[in-house]
Design an enzyme around this catalytic site. Structure first.
Site, PDB file in Angstrom:
ATOM      1  N   ARG A 160     -14.494 -52.834 111.773  1.00  0.00           N
ATOM      2  CA  ARG A 160     -14.632 -51.678 110.865  1.00  0.00           C
ATOM      3  C   ARG A 160     -14.246 -50.375 111.563  1.00  0.00           C
ATOM      4  O   ARG A 160     -14.858 -49.334 111.375  1.00  0.00           O
ATOM      5  CB  ARG A 160     -16.078 -51.521 110.370  1.00  0.00           C
ATOM      6  N   SER A 238     -21.174 -51.394 101.742  1.00  0.00           N
ATOM      7  CA  SER A 238     -22.197 -51.403 102.803  1.00  0.00           C
ATOM      8  C   SER A 238     -22.284 -50.004 103.403  1.00  0.00           C
ATOM      9  O   SER A 238     -21.261 -49.420 103.753  1.00  0.00           O
ATOM     10  CB  SER A 238     -21.811 -52.385 103.904  1.00  0.00           C
ATOM     11  N   GLU A 329     -21.211 -46.488 107.722  1.00  0.00           N
ATOM     12  CA  GLU A 329     -19.830 -46.918 107.507  1.00  0.00           C
ATOM     13  C   GLU A 329     -19.004 -45.852 106.765  1.00  0.00           C
ATOM     14  O   GLU A 329     -17.915 -45.498 107.220  1.00  0.00           O
ATOM     15  CB  GLU A 329     -19.819 -48.251 106.744  1.00  0.00           C
TER      16      GLU A 329
HETATM   17  C1  LIG Z   1     -18.601 -51.523  95.683  1.00  0.00           C
HETATM   18  C2  LIG Z   1     -17.916 -51.361  97.023  1.00  0.00           C
HETATM   19  C3  LIG Z   1     -17.681 -52.464  97.831  1.00  0.00           C
HETATM   20  C4  LIG Z   1     -17.025 -52.322  99.070  1.00  0.00           C
HETATM   21  N1  LIG Z   1     -16.819 -53.429  99.839  1.00  0.00           N
HETATM   22  C5  LIG Z   1     -16.189 -53.302 101.037  1.00  0.00           C
HETATM   23  C6  LIG Z   1     -15.950 -54.460 101.864  1.00  0.00           C
HETATM   24  O1  LIG Z   1     -16.284 -55.570 101.492  1.00  0.00           O
HETATM   25  N2  LIG Z   1     -15.329 -54.281 103.053  1.00  0.00           N
HETATM   26  C7  LIG Z   1     -14.926 -53.056 103.478  1.00  0.00           C
HETATM   27  O2  LIG Z   1     -14.351 -52.959 104.589  1.00  0.00           O
HETATM   28  N3  LIG Z   1     -15.132 -51.942 102.727  1.00  0.00           N
HETATM   29  C8  LIG Z   1     -15.742 -52.044 101.521  1.00  0.00           C
HETATM   30  N4  LIG Z   1     -15.980 -50.925 100.759  1.00  0.00           N
HETATM   31  C9  LIG Z   1     -15.571 -49.609 101.268  1.00  0.00           C
HETATM   32  C10 LIG Z   1     -14.198 -49.107 100.734  1.00  0.00           C
HETATM   33  O3  LIG Z   1     -13.872 -49.710  99.520  1.00  0.00           O
HETATM   34  C11 LIG Z   1     -13.059 -49.376 101.715  1.00  0.00           C
HETATM   35  O4  LIG Z   1     -13.326 -48.768 102.938  1.00  0.00           O
HETATM   36  C12 LIG Z   1     -11.721 -48.838 101.175  1.00  0.00           C
HETATM   37  O5  LIG Z   1     -10.662 -49.203 102.034  1.00  0.00           O
HETATM   38  C13 LIG Z   1     -11.693 -47.314 101.021  1.00  0.00           C
HETATM   39  O6  LIG Z   1     -10.507 -46.982 100.317  1.00  0.00           O
HETATM   40  P1  LIG Z   1     -10.390 -45.630  99.521  1.00  0.00           P
HETATM   41  O7  LIG Z   1      -8.968 -45.494  99.101  1.00  0.00           O
HETATM   42  O8  LIG Z   1     -11.407 -45.552  98.453  1.00  0.00           O
HETATM   43  O9  LIG Z   1     -10.713 -44.592 100.667  1.00  0.00           O
HETATM   44  P2  LIG Z   1     -11.408 -43.112 100.562  1.00  0.00           P
HETATM   45  O10 LIG Z   1     -12.834 -43.316 100.276  1.00  0.00           O
HETATM   46  O11 LIG Z   1     -10.618 -42.337  99.554  1.00  0.00           O
HETATM   47  O12 LIG Z   1     -11.162 -42.616 102.000  1.00  0.00           O
HETATM   48  C14 LIG Z   1     -11.837 -43.199 103.110  1.00  0.00           C
HETATM   49  C15 LIG Z   1     -11.363 -42.514 104.402  1.00  0.00           C
HETATM   50  O13 LIG Z   1      -9.981 -42.792 104.607  1.00  0.00           O
HETATM   51  C16 LIG Z   1      -9.214 -41.579 104.603  1.00  0.00           C
HETATM   52  N5  LIG Z   1      -7.967 -41.859 103.894  1.00  0.00           N
HETATM   53  C17 LIG Z   1      -7.801 -42.229 102.584  1.00  0.00           C
HETATM   54  N6  LIG Z   1      -6.495 -42.399 102.319  1.00  0.00           N
HETATM   55  C18 LIG Z   1      -5.827 -42.134 103.465  1.00  0.00           C
HETATM   56  C19 LIG Z   1      -4.444 -42.116 103.843  1.00  0.00           C
HETATM   57  N7  LIG Z   1      -3.459 -42.424 102.979  1.00  0.00           N
HETATM   58  N8  LIG Z   1      -4.129 -41.777 105.125  1.00  0.00           N
HETATM   59  C20 LIG Z   1      -5.084 -41.472 106.021  1.00  0.00           C
HETATM   60  N9  LIG Z   1      -6.401 -41.453 105.736  1.00  0.00           N
HETATM   61  C21 LIG Z   1      -6.758 -41.786 104.471  1.00  0.00           C
HETATM   62  C22 LIG Z   1     -10.087 -40.559 103.887  1.00  0.00           C
HETATM   63  O14 LIG Z   1      -9.767 -39.238 104.283  1.00  0.00           O
HETATM   64  C23 LIG Z   1     -11.469 -41.000 104.332  1.00  0.00           C
HETATM   65  O15 LIG Z   1     -11.765 -40.519 105.617  1.00  0.00           O
HETATM   66  C24 LIG Z   1     -16.619 -51.036  99.513  1.00  0.00           C
HETATM   67  C25 LIG Z   1     -16.868 -49.916  98.684  1.00  0.00           C
HETATM   68  C26 LIG Z   1     -17.505 -50.069  97.445  1.00  0.00           C
HETATM   69  C27 LIG Z   1     -17.745 -48.870  96.583  1.00  0.00           C
END
Ligand SMILES: Cc1cc2nc3c(=O)[nH]c(=O)nc-3n(C[C@H](O)[C@H](O)[C@H](O)COP(=O)(O)OP(=O)(O)OC[C@H]3O[C@@H](n4cnc5c(N)ncnc54)[C@H](O)[C@@H]3O)c2cc1C
Length: 335
Positions: A160, A238, A329
């Site tokens: 992670r 998480s 996380e």
């Molecule tokens: C219901 C639920 C279940 C989940 N299950 C999991 C799981 O099983 N495993 C897991 O690992 N995660 C899980 N997550 C967490 C999350 O979905 C992941 O970390 C996902 O990859 C985040 O993507 P996002 O586009 O929403 O990122 P954001 O929330 O929009 O951004 C997260 C971080 O990444 C940065 N970021 C976003 N886009 C870019 C880019 N293009 N370039 C550089 N930085 C960027 C942002 O600035 C921020 O710091 C879960 C979340 C939820 C709500």
């Protein structure tokens, strides 16, 4: 490129907290993304990149600058290799690979958010993580003001974690390249709960579509698939990572897995639960999910401050009771 003003961060994040954004810039392709980032940097406005907003705790005060929402889409397939735009919906990509007979990300079904965010925290679940298939990450480097490609070694992937996360704000992910495996069977199943659900042994394979269906079913059962009708999914997944500690500091009774180098990975869910924060522990508008003690959820009216105070109480209690420090996380983003 579209610019809007005073949109609340709460509308763009799955925890649904966070105040108004001064300038929300929605970009449709990599060139617009780089242009928007350069523009914010040159004018000195604080910048926040947002994909699906599913892994951030956004500030109640809002964002006094630019939030760049990455909406670039597109998958380019050459044999077993895929180049995917950063804003492409992750689960749409996983569904595409399962339909197209490509194995390697089927166990990551149902994770919300964008493809560009997956290398940031080396997204993982049910025995797979993106570090197993990512072969290149094209970035715009805000420190060097240039575009180039990072190799997996340069990404410094860990559990992670990655260099993109350890050097916050520096790299803007433009697209990600994955190398997958052609065939109708999954990669060897590496997670006991999933293997049981599929009726196979750990290390065996199963049809790709069956793995996707089983993972989605397991996740739905825990409120881990985004669903407006499911209050348990109003979360960031998480909230704490599984702590990795020297083997001699393992906690009696707590499930653990070997983590190499004389270390073990402890179950954060067990620690949270046994510190007195079982499923459905509520305080004000926040608390643990009714189906998964590791997911913190919010109710309408919640604030980031309330959520972080609850998380701090969980961390302090686990520390006091078990001598283990939990790490959050999701990123608590601040200007
Ligand atoms: C219901 C639920 C279940 C989940 N299950 C999991 C799981 O099983 N495993 C897991 O690992 N995660 C899980 N997550 C967490 C999350 O979905 C992941 O970390 C996902 O990859 C985040 O993507 P996002 O586009 O929403 O990122 P954001 O929330 O929009 O951004 C997260 C971080 O990444 C940065 N970021 C976003 N886009 C870019 C880019 N293009 N370039 C550089 N930085 C960027 C942002 O600035 C921020 O710091 C879960 C979340 C939820 C709500």
């Amino acid at each position: 490129m579209q610019v809007r003003r005073d949109v609340p961060l709460a509308d763009l994040t799955t925890l649904a907290v966070g105040g108004p954004i001064e300038r929300l810039v929605e970009v449709e392709d990599a060139a617009e993304l780089v242009a928007a980032v350069r523009d914010a940097d040159e004018s000195g406005r604080p910048l926040l990149l947002l994909g699906g907003g599913s892994n951030v705790v956004a500030p109640d005060e809002g964002w006094p600058g630019d939030v760049v929402a990455v909406r670039s889409r597109g998958i380019e397939r050459t044999g077993e290799r895929l180049v995917v735009q950063a804003g492409h919906d992750w689960d749409d990509l996983v569904a595409y690979t399962v339909r197209g007979g490509l194995a390697g990300m089927e166990a990551l079904s149902g994770i919300p958010g964008s493809t560009g965010a997956t290398p940031v925290q080396n997204v993982g679940a049910y025995g797979q993580e993106v570090a197993q298939t990512v072969t290149a990450v094209r970035v715009y480097d805000r420190a060097e003001k240039s575009e180039y490609t990072l190799t997996p070694a340069e990404c410094g992937f860990a559990y992670r974690d990655s260099r993109l996360k350890r050097e916050p704000g520096r790299f803007v992910v433009l697209d990600v390249t994955f190398a997958l495996h052609a065939g109708e069977l999954s990669r060897p199943v590496g997670y006991a709960e999933l293997a049981r659900r599929l009726g196979v042994e750990i290390g065996e394979q199963a049809p790709l579509a069956d793995v996707r269906a089983a993972v989605l079913e397991l996740r739905r059962g825990k409120g881990m698939v985004l669903d407006p009708a499911d209050p348990d999914s109003r979360s960031a997944g998480s909230f704490f990572t599984n702590p990795i500690v020297p083997a001699e500091l393992a906690v009696e009774g707590c499930p653990s897995w070997p983590a190499g180098d004389g270390h073990v990975k402890l179950s954060a869910a067990w620690l949270v639960q046994h510190a007195g924060f079982g499923r459905g522990t509520r305080q004000g508008h926040v608390g643990t999910s009714s189906r998964h003690s590791l997911a913190l959820t919010t109710e309408p009216g919640a604030t980031a401050g309330e959520l972080l105070a609850f998380a701090d109480r969980v961390v302090a209690t686990v520390q006091e009771k078990f001598g283990v420090t939990l790490e959050r996380e999701p990123t608590h983003v601040r200007p």
